[in-house]
Design an enzyme around this catalytic site. Structure first.
Site, mmCIF file in Angstrom:
data_model
loop_
_atom_site.group_PDB
_atom_site.id
_atom_site.type_symbol
_atom_site.label_atom_id
_atom_site.label_comp_id
_atom_site.label_asym_id
_atom_site.label_seq_id
_atom_site.Cartn_x
_atom_site.Cartn_y
_atom_site.Cartn_z
ATOM 1 N N CYS A 145 0.821 -1.211 0.000
ATOM 2 C CA CYS A 145 0.000 0.000 0.000
ATOM 3 C C CYS A 145 0.861 1.270 0.000
ATOM 4 O O CYS A 145 1.519 1.572 0.997
ATOM 5 C CB CYS A 145 -0.909 -0.044 1.229
ATOM 6 S SG CYS A 145 -1.761 1.478 1.613
ATOM 7 N N CYS B 55 -0.007 3.795 2.700
ATOM 8 C CA CYS B 55 0.463 3.301 4.000
ATOM 9 C C CYS B 55 1.927 3.679 4.213
ATOM 10 O O CYS B 55 2.328 4.064 5.312
ATOM 11 C CB CYS B 55 0.316 1.788 4.098
ATOM 12 S SG CYS B 55 -1.374 1.184 3.955
#
Length: 107
Positions: free
Chosen positions: A32, A35
């Site tokens: 991600c 993230c």
């Protein structure tokens, strides 16, 4: 400086729900990109709050049961727990100040 604890389906109960203080949980995944952008902010918050805030990271790929249990449908998702209860949550990337403001409201 407060260390970030990695939680899994096995130890989430003891690391987060059984904690008596405030816990910031970062639900994320290695693939991600947002993230990865949020990760240094979470580390800065952990360092800034020290022992007043426990910071826990949950990789949703390795702990899908915990993600499902708390309705995490998108990453990054941040949840702030106090006394085992979700007090605030946010999906996406936010600034250090915005995250600190959210933590301060729960502390």
């Amino acid at each position: 400086m407060s260390a970030i604890v990695n939680a899994t389906d096995v130890n989430f109960e003891s690391e987060v729900l059984a904690s008596t203080g405030t816990v910031l949980v970062d639900f994320s995944a290695g693939w991600c990109a947002p993230c990865k952008k949020l990760e240094p902010i979470v580390h800065e918050i952990a360092a800034a709050y020290g022992d007043r805030l426990k910071v826990v990271k949950v990789d949703v790929d390795h702990s899908p049961g915990t993600a499902v249990r708390f309705g995490v449908l998108s990453v990054p998702t941040l949840m702030i727990f106090r006394e085992g209860q979700v007090k605030d949550q946010y999906v996406g990337v936010l600034s250090k100040k915005a995250l600190a403001d959210r933590v301060d409201k729960v502390l």
